[in-house]
Design a protein around this motif. Structure first.
Motif, PDB file in Angstrom:
ATOM      1  N   ALA A 181      30.776  75.699 102.721  1.00  0.00           N
ATOM      2  CA  ALA A 181      29.639  75.689 103.642  1.00  0.00           C
ATOM      3  C   ALA A 181      29.883  76.651 104.799  1.00  0.00           C
ATOM      4  O   ALA A 181      28.991  77.409 105.193  1.00  0.00           O
ATOM      5  CB  ALA A 181      29.399  74.275 104.170  1.00  0.00           C
ATOM      6  N   ILE A 238      29.492  80.265 103.802  1.00  0.00           N
ATOM      7  CA  ILE A 238      28.087  80.617 103.606  1.00  0.00           C
ATOM      8  C   ILE A 238      27.351  80.735 104.934  1.00  0.00           C
ATOM      9  O   ILE A 238      26.456  81.568 105.095  1.00  0.00           O
ATOM     10  CB  ILE A 238      27.411  79.566 102.690  1.00  0.00           C
ATOM     11  N   LEU A 239      27.772  79.915 105.905  1.00  0.00           N
ATOM     12  CA  LEU A 239      27.063  79.913 107.191  1.00  0.00           C
ATOM     13  C   LEU A 239      27.553  81.019 108.132  1.00  0.00           C
ATOM     14  O   LEU A 239      26.874  81.336 109.106  1.00  0.00           O
ATOM     15  CB  LEU A 239      27.205  78.539 107.872  1.00  0.00           C
ATOM     16  N   LEU A 266      25.214  83.824 109.257  1.00  0.00           N
ATOM     17  CA  LEU A 266      24.216  83.404 110.244  1.00  0.00           C
ATOM     18  C   LEU A 266      24.745  83.586 111.659  1.00  0.00           C
ATOM     19  O   LEU A 266      24.029  83.981 112.571  1.00  0.00           O
ATOM     20  CB  LEU A 266      23.864  81.932 110.047  1.00  0.00           C
ATOM     21  N   MET A 274      15.722  85.106 108.907  1.00  0.00           N
ATOM     22  CA  MET A 274      16.740  84.398 108.110  1.00  0.00           C
ATOM     23  C   MET A 274      16.737  82.906 108.428  1.00  0.00           C
ATOM     24  O   MET A 274      16.559  82.052 107.561  1.00  0.00           O
ATOM     25  CB  MET A 274      18.110  85.011 108.405  1.00  0.00           C
ATOM     26  N   ILE A 275      16.873  82.639 109.762  1.00  0.00           N
ATOM     27  CA  ILE A 275      16.932  81.237 110.158  1.00  0.00           C
ATOM     28  C   ILE A 275      15.598  80.538 109.864  1.00  0.00           C
ATOM     29  O   ILE A 275      15.578  79.382 109.431  1.00  0.00           O
ATOM     30  CB  ILE A 275      17.306  81.118 111.657  1.00  0.00           C
ATOM     31  N   ILE A 314      15.463  79.516 106.256  1.00  0.00           N
ATOM     32  CA  ILE A 314      16.288  78.328 105.986  1.00  0.00           C
ATOM     33  C   ILE A 314      15.562  77.084 106.455  1.00  0.00           C
ATOM     34  O   ILE A 314      15.493  76.060 105.762  1.00  0.00           O
ATOM     35  CB  ILE A 314      17.644  78.447 106.699  1.00  0.00           C
ATOM     36  N   TYR A 363      19.309  82.895  99.385  1.00  0.00           N
ATOM     37  CA  TYR A 363      20.169  82.565 100.523  1.00  0.00           C
ATOM     38  C   TYR A 363      19.630  81.390 101.336  1.00  0.00           C
ATOM     39  O   TYR A 363      20.389  80.592 101.880  1.00  0.00           O
ATOM     40  CB  TYR A 363      20.375  83.779 101.432  1.00  0.00           C
ATOM     41  N   THR A 390      20.862  78.349  99.689  1.00  0.00           N
ATOM     42  CA  THR A 390      22.305  78.279  99.844  1.00  0.00           C
ATOM     43  C   THR A 390      22.685  77.811 101.248  1.00  0.00           C
ATOM     44  O   THR A 390      23.447  76.863 101.420  1.00  0.00           O
ATOM     45  CB  THR A 390      22.925  79.676  99.606  1.00  0.00           C
ATOM     46  N   ALA A 391      22.124  78.471 102.252  1.00  0.00           N
ATOM     47  CA  ALA A 391      22.465  78.140 103.636  1.00  0.00           C
ATOM     48  C   ALA A 391      21.917  76.770 104.015  1.00  0.00           C
ATOM     49  O   ALA A 391      22.571  76.005 104.731  1.00  0.00           O
ATOM     50  CB  ALA A 391      21.926  79.211 104.580  1.00  0.00           C
ATOM     51  N   LEU A 423      24.169  73.779 105.382  1.00  0.00           N
ATOM     52  CA  LEU A 423      23.917  73.012 106.608  1.00  0.00           C
ATOM     53  C   LEU A 423      23.944  71.516 106.318  1.00  0.00           C
ATOM     54  O   LEU A 423      24.504  70.727 107.085  1.00  0.00           O
ATOM     55  CB  LEU A 423      22.567  73.403 107.200  1.00  0.00           C
TER      56      LEU A 423
END
Lengths: 387, 220, 244
Positions: free
Chosen positions: B64, B67-68, B71, C1-2, C5, C189, C192-193, C197
């Motif tokens: 995890a 992957i994060l 970000l 991106m965020i 997600i 992604y 995935t993300a 989380l």
């Protein structure tokens, strides 16, 4: 009475820890096992509550062979105090003390109430009841250890170097309080120590063990000091045993009556009553201090008193009496009763005379042997009380 | 075994990448943990905060976190920086506590003597406290090293290559030789890191030469 | 991106069905629970025994050394070897469960062992000397005193299981790891993300829950919240090392 009858403990490796030990620890008295490390004193103690099983011989308590009893039941009836306290860190102080009563099925509130009572008994405030062991000093933890052993009011107590892990000042204090407690409780106590001074201070009788688990001598402290059975005992008791003998007094100190005045009395009265220029000032028979004739002012006032000089208790040690005489400005040591009231005074010369008498006439059994509660015992005055 | 013999070159290059991905974070983590640990040691109130904070970071599962990372860093998912950053975070989480423990392990009287002789601040830290804390810190570093080597192999799943590739390939293409090479390679690398740290710690603490290596918290 | 997600996480389609978040979360929790129970049943009695008796200490050493084996390698090797021997769902889940149990054992063992070993011998002696039966000594002295370290082992094992269960999706296990592995495979992604989380959140929640549990069941006399007569304790847990 705890009785060892030809008790031997041999470990699988072949080491003999205790070898044919026979001795009696009389009811209501403190019997001290003392000796160098490896003499089997702790092993002997731990065989009483069957923490260790003897290889041969029997141990009986009040005539009952301990081997015939269930170990857990046996142990619940015997108080057990060990060197580092062994308090349960996760239990509060009151829960620690209540351990055995709770094991025996006493209900919680009764057990806790008793625990608080015991806290006071061992000289700790009840406010500590809800604390945890980690919050207490080493000395306080040892007191809790003693309280815990007393909780189920067992007639017999086993104490394994209970005061060894604390500093000397605290140790002296704990010993004195322990003796005071024992005077009230009259338990049958088997006490292990490696410290001959502690053995002499606490024991009604002292058993000296030598390496390999042989009993070298069993005697009262004063007898041990006066007549060591052999070189080993003499050596163990030490060269300064003459000085140690000052720990005992046969009977009562020969204090002479001392005239007194009170605060507020006239300087004139003080001059009349003074001996060699000093008069003792008391309040309700309690010594306050010495007043020097010729001090300024026409009244005896509290500010004018010469403080200093320790108090000797009537049935206390010769050491304390000598100290009291030498430290008093008048040269007369103040002797008080156990209640702290004036019993009289005595000079250093008088103390030395008593010492001489004891040295010559020490063949009879010392007075402390029979009933420790009737006979005054050693009283340490921690920090030195000042009149 | 023939697979391993035929691919020694590949195994070697992956091992070097693995060593870099696991080793760099170890050094970075140590550099960051020393001042953090010192602060927590010096200002006791900070200790619970620093330890709880880094402890929480350590709870995040590796896959995890890998992957994060993009970000947080704005990197591409395949960038090895993601792995280095994530491994550095884990290393810090382990080492801050170790540094605090290490500084706490300095005998009080030695520290007091240093203070009494007029050593202050940085000189007392570098001259007395830190050298004496080395055994404990080294023990923590060994735990972190073994842990890092194992975790880094997970990065193959996100496509950052190192010895873990052998594991993934071995599994996907059913090549036991590759799988074994990956496992043995990781073990060997962990052992190598462990030995290097012990040797360096020994060299830095010559006064302990005759005594046993520190065992506290070390992987046996 | 965020935002993508966030959109993935909020999409109602991802909150229902066999591949929905509730199902995957339940799977993840289910595997974790099974693994923890199995591992605890093996490791805790063993650790307590070794700590209590001082025998077979090599078990602890061996378990610690075994941690150097990369989890990924262990997972793949066992799946490859065991998978073909089993049929159906079991082929995917059984090897993973076994690996997870194997991974959970060392920290549990170490925690239980270290906890009991840390019991003051004087306290143990006193307990026996006051007439407690062996079972009573274990239950009312050794176990409660061992609890902080034992629970720290449980925490380490729990986090390790949650983390490795995620990776085990690669060899076909269900759970939240599916989003990560499938997302990576399809280049999604956001999924995935989003899954990452969720996994991170699950691990943090489990950690906090266990911290709360520890606080609730461990005696305040043991937590170092109080300063001892000498020596200052750092408040907080004593940790058992583990891997992600």
């Amino acid at each position: 009475m705890i009785r060892f009858d030809a008790v031997t403990k041999t470990y699988p490796g072949g080491t003999t820890a205790v070898d044919g030990l026979t001795l009696e620890a009389p009811t209501g008295q403190i019997t001290v096992l003392v000796g160098p490390s490896g003499c089997g004193k702790t092993t002997s103690l731990r065989m009483v509550n069957r923490m260790i099983e003897p290889t041969s011989g029997t141990i009986s308590i009040d005539g009952r062979d301990t081997a015939s009893m269930d170990p857990a039941t046996l142990r619940r009836g015997i108080g057990y105090v060990i060197q580092h306290g062994g308090l349960f860190p996760h239990h509060t102080i009151e829960r620690n003390i209540a351990t055995v009563p709770l094991l025996l099925g006493t209900d919680k509130s009764t057990a806790y109430a008793r625990a608080r009572e015991l806290l006071e008994r061992v000289g700790l405030p009840q406010s500590l009841a809800k604390r945890y062991p980690a919050q207490l000093s080493g000395g306080q933890q040892q007191r809790v250890g003693v309280a815990r052993a007393l909780a189920a009011d067992p007639p017999v107590m086993l104490m394994d170097e209970p005061f060894s892990a604390v500093d000397p000042v605290v140790r002296t204090q704990l010993q004195a309080e322990f003796l005071r407690l024992q005077r009230d409780l009259g338990k049958t106590i088997l006490f292990v120590t490696h410290d001959i001074d502690e053995a002499i201070t606490l024991g009604d009788q002292v058993a000296v063990l030598r390496v390999g688990g042989h009993l070298a001598q069993m005697a009262s402290p004063s007898e041990l000091l006066a007549h060591p059975a052999d070189d080993f005992v003499a050596d163990f008791v030490g060269r300064d045993r003459g000085y140690r003998a000052l720990s005992f007094v046969d009977g009562v100190l020969p204090a002479l009556a001392e005239p007194t005045v009170a605060v507020g009395d006239s300087a004139e009265l003080a001059r009349e009553r003074a001996i060699d220029g000093w008069v003792l000032v008391t309040d309700d028979e309690r010594p306050l201090g010495w007043y020097a004739v010729g001090s300024p002012g026409d009244q005896v006032t509290a500010e004018r008193l010469a403080l200093g000089g320790t108090l000797a208790r009537q049935g206390g040690t010769l050491r304390a009496a000598l100290d009291s005489a030498l430290s008093a400005p008048s040269g007369r040591g103040v002797v008080v009763t156990d209640e702290g009231k004036l019993a009289g005074t005595l000079t250093a010369a008088a103390v030395i005379e008593v010492i001489e008498q004891q040295r010559t006439g020490r063949d009879r059994a010392p007075a402390v042997q029979d009933d420790p509660s009737a006979e005054p015992r050693i009283q340490h005055s921690p920090g030195g009380e000042s009149p | 075994m023939t697979w391993i013999q035929d691919h020694l070159g590949l195994i070697g290059s992956l091992a070097v990448r693995h060593a870099v991905l696991a080793g760099i974070p170890l050094l970075l983590g140590l550099v960051v943990s020393l001042p953090l640990g010192w602060l927590a040691h010096r200002y006791r109130r900070l200790a619970p905060v620093a330890l709880a904070g880094t402890g929480l970071l350590y709870t995040i599962p590796s896959l995890a976190l890998f992957i994060l990372m993009p970000l947080l860093l704005g990197t591409k998912i395949l960038n090895p920086i993601n792995v280095v950053a994530a491994m550095t975070i884990y290393t810090i989480a382990l080492l801050v506590r170790t540094v605090v423990d290490g500084l706490d392990s300095v005998p009080k009287d030695v520290d007091a003597a240093a203070l009494a002789m007029g050593l202050t601040g940085l000189r007392r830290l570098l001259g007395v406290q830190l050298p004496l804390a080395i055994p404990v810190i080294a023990a923590g570093l060994r735990v972190a090293a073994v842990s890092n080597v194992s975790i880094v192999s997970v990065a193959s799943i996100i496509g950052v290559s190192q010895l873990g590739d052998l594991l993934v390939d071995g599994y996907n293409r059913d090549i036991p030789g590759a799988l074994w090479a990956g496992i043995i390679g990781c073990l060997a690398l962990a052992l190598l890191f462990d030995i290097v740290i012990q040797v360096v710690a020994r060299l830095l603490t010559p006064w302990r030469a005759s005594t046993k290596p520190a065992a506290a918290g070390a992987p046996a | 991106m965020i935002t993508s997600i966030w959109a993935w996480l909020r999409d109602p389609a991802h909150w229902s069905g066999a591949d929905g978040i509730p199902t995957r979360l339940a799977e993840h929790l289910g595997y974790t629970a099974i693994v923890m129970v199995l591992a605890a049943a093996i490791a805790l009695p063993l650790g307590l025994y070794v700590g209590h008796s001082g025998r077979a200490r090599w078990l602890i050493t061996a378990a610690n050394a075994a941690r150097a084996v990369p989890t990924l390698g262990l997972l793949f090797a066992l799946s490859l070897w065991l998978g073909p021997k089993l049929s159906g769902d079991l082929a995917f889940s059984a090897p993973s469960i076994i690996v997870l149990v194997l991974l959970a054992i060392p920290p549990l063992l170490a925690g239980a062992y270290a906890g009991v070993e840390a019991v003051d011998p004087a306290a143990r002696d006193a307990a026996k000397g006051m007439g407690m039966q062996p079972a009573q000594v274990l239950r009312s002295v050794e176990l409660p005193v061992a609890l902080p370290l034992l629970l720290s082992g449980v925490r380490a094992a729990l986090l390790q299981v949650i983390a490795t269960a995620t990776i085990a999706a690669y060899v076909g296990l269900g759970g939240l790891g599916r989003y990560l592995i499938d997302g990576l495979a399809t280049g999604d992604y956001a999924a995935t993300a989003g899954g990452a989380l969720l996994v991170a959140g699950l691990a943090l929640a489990a950690d906090l829950l266990l911290a709360a549990l520890t606080r609730a069941v461990v005696s305040p006399g043991l937590t170092g919240k109080y300063r001892g007569a000498d020596g200052v304790d750092i408040p907080g847990r004593t940790d058992v090392a583990f891997e992600r």
